[in-house]
Design a protein around this motif. Structure first.
Motif, PDB file in Angstrom:
ATOM      1  N   LEU A   1     -14.537 -18.266  -7.656  1.00 37.77           N
ATOM      2  CA  LEU A   1     -14.067 -17.243  -6.776  1.00 37.77           C
ATOM      3  C   LEU A   1     -12.649 -16.620  -6.795  1.00 37.77           C
ATOM      4  O   LEU A   1     -11.721 -17.844  -6.620  1.00 37.77           O
ATOM      5  CB  LEU A   1     -14.743 -17.302  -5.091  1.00 37.77           C
ATOM      6  N   ALA A   2     -12.316 -15.392  -6.813  1.00 34.75           N
ATOM      7  CA  ALA A   2     -10.786 -15.019  -6.902  1.00 34.75           C
ATOM      8  C   ALA A   2     -10.641 -14.180  -5.659  1.00 34.75           C
ATOM      9  O   ALA A   2     -11.556 -13.162  -5.589  1.00 34.75           O
ATOM     10  CB  ALA A   2     -10.620 -14.308  -8.456  1.00 34.75           C
ATOM     11  N   TYR A   3      -9.476 -14.239  -5.303  1.00 27.70           N
ATOM     12  CA  TYR A   3      -8.926 -13.339  -4.192  1.00 27.70           C
ATOM     13  C   TYR A   3      -7.600 -12.304  -4.702  1.00 27.70           C
ATOM     14  O   TYR A   3      -6.843 -13.104  -5.160  1.00 27.70           O
ATOM     15  CB  TYR A   3      -8.654 -13.792  -2.921  1.00 27.70           C
ATOM     16  N   HIS A   4      -7.951 -11.186  -4.644  1.00 29.68           N
ATOM     17  CA  HIS A   4      -6.808 -10.010  -4.779  1.00 29.68           C
ATOM     18  C   HIS A   4      -6.645  -9.374  -3.901  1.00 29.68           C
ATOM     19  O   HIS A   4      -7.577  -8.916  -3.000  1.00 29.68           O
ATOM     20  CB  HIS A   4      -7.148  -9.307  -6.117  1.00 29.68           C
ATOM     21  N   LEU A   5      -5.236  -9.187  -3.382  1.00 30.40           N
ATOM     22  CA  LEU A   5      -4.760  -8.318  -2.338  1.00 30.40           C
ATOM     23  C   LEU A   5      -4.202  -6.911  -3.159  1.00 30.40           C
ATOM     24  O   LEU A   5      -3.326  -6.943  -3.718  1.00 30.40           O
ATOM     25  CB  LEU A   5      -3.713  -9.084  -1.698  1.00 30.40           C
ATOM     26  N   PRO A   6      -5.175  -5.827  -2.886  1.00 25.14           N
ATOM     27  CA  PRO A   6      -4.529  -4.569  -3.196  1.00 25.14           C
ATOM     28  C   PRO A   6      -3.189  -3.984  -2.567  1.00 25.14           C
ATOM     29  O   PRO A   6      -3.284  -4.251  -1.166  1.00 25.14           O
ATOM     30  CB  PRO A   6      -5.836  -3.684  -3.170  1.00 25.14           C
ATOM     31  N   TYR A   7      -2.417  -3.284  -3.049  1.00 25.20           N
ATOM     32  CA  TYR A   7      -1.346  -2.722  -2.483  1.00 25.20           C
ATOM     33  C   TYR A   7      -0.819  -1.380  -3.354  1.00 25.20           C
ATOM     34  O   TYR A   7      -1.434  -1.354  -4.277  1.00 25.20           O
ATOM     35  CB  TYR A   7      -0.164  -3.513  -2.407  1.00 25.20           C
ATOM     36  N   LYS A   8      -0.212  -0.545  -2.711  1.00 21.93           N
ATOM     37  CA  LYS A   8       0.333   0.528  -3.558  1.00 21.93           C
ATOM     38  C   LYS A   8       1.870   0.476  -3.744  1.00 21.93           C
ATOM     39  O   LYS A   8       2.331  -0.155  -3.108  1.00 21.93           O
ATOM     40  CB  LYS A   8       0.126   1.963  -2.431  1.00 21.93           C
ATOM     41  N   HIS A   9       2.018   0.794  -5.126  1.00 18.05           N
ATOM     42  CA  HIS A   9       3.534   0.930  -5.462  1.00 18.05           C
ATOM     43  C   HIS A   9       3.869   2.151  -6.015  1.00 18.05           C
ATOM     44  O   HIS A   9       3.097   2.319  -7.321  1.00 18.05           O
ATOM     45  CB  HIS A   9       3.739  -0.476  -6.454  1.00 18.05           C
ATOM     46  N   LYS A  10       4.585   3.080  -5.884  1.00 20.06           N
ATOM     47  CA  LYS A  10       5.095   4.071  -6.638  1.00 20.06           C
ATOM     48  C   LYS A  10       3.620   4.878  -6.652  1.00 20.06           C
ATOM     49  O   LYS A  10       3.501   5.353  -7.939  1.00 20.06           O
ATOM     50  CB  LYS A  10       5.779   3.837  -7.773  1.00 20.06           C
TER      51      LYS A  10
END
Length: 65
Positions: A1-10
């Motif tokens: 199981l993998a966790y990813h944190l989405p975020y905005k950049h440009k």
């Protein structure tokens, strides 16, 4: 199981891998962010209203002089 944190950049959505040992801490950060976001939006709206009120008052004062 993998966790990813989405975020905005440009204006692009990106994501960063979250190591398993950091997941609880990152989940807390996300919860705090979600709690603060509407409060910051409200403060910004109040600030804009104050600026608009000030500008309108200045216009009325300069029109009376």
């Amino acid at each position: 199981l993998a966790y990813h944190l989405p975020y905005k950049h440009k204006a692009k959505t990106r994501s960063v891998y979250v190591p398993l040992d950091l997941v609880p801490e990152v989940q807390l950060w996300v919860a705090q962010y979600q709690r603060l976001k509407p409060l910051i939006r409200h403060i910004s709206q109040l600030a804009m209203a104050q600026i608009k009120t000030h500008v309108q008052a200045q216009r009325r004062q300069s029109g009376r002089s």
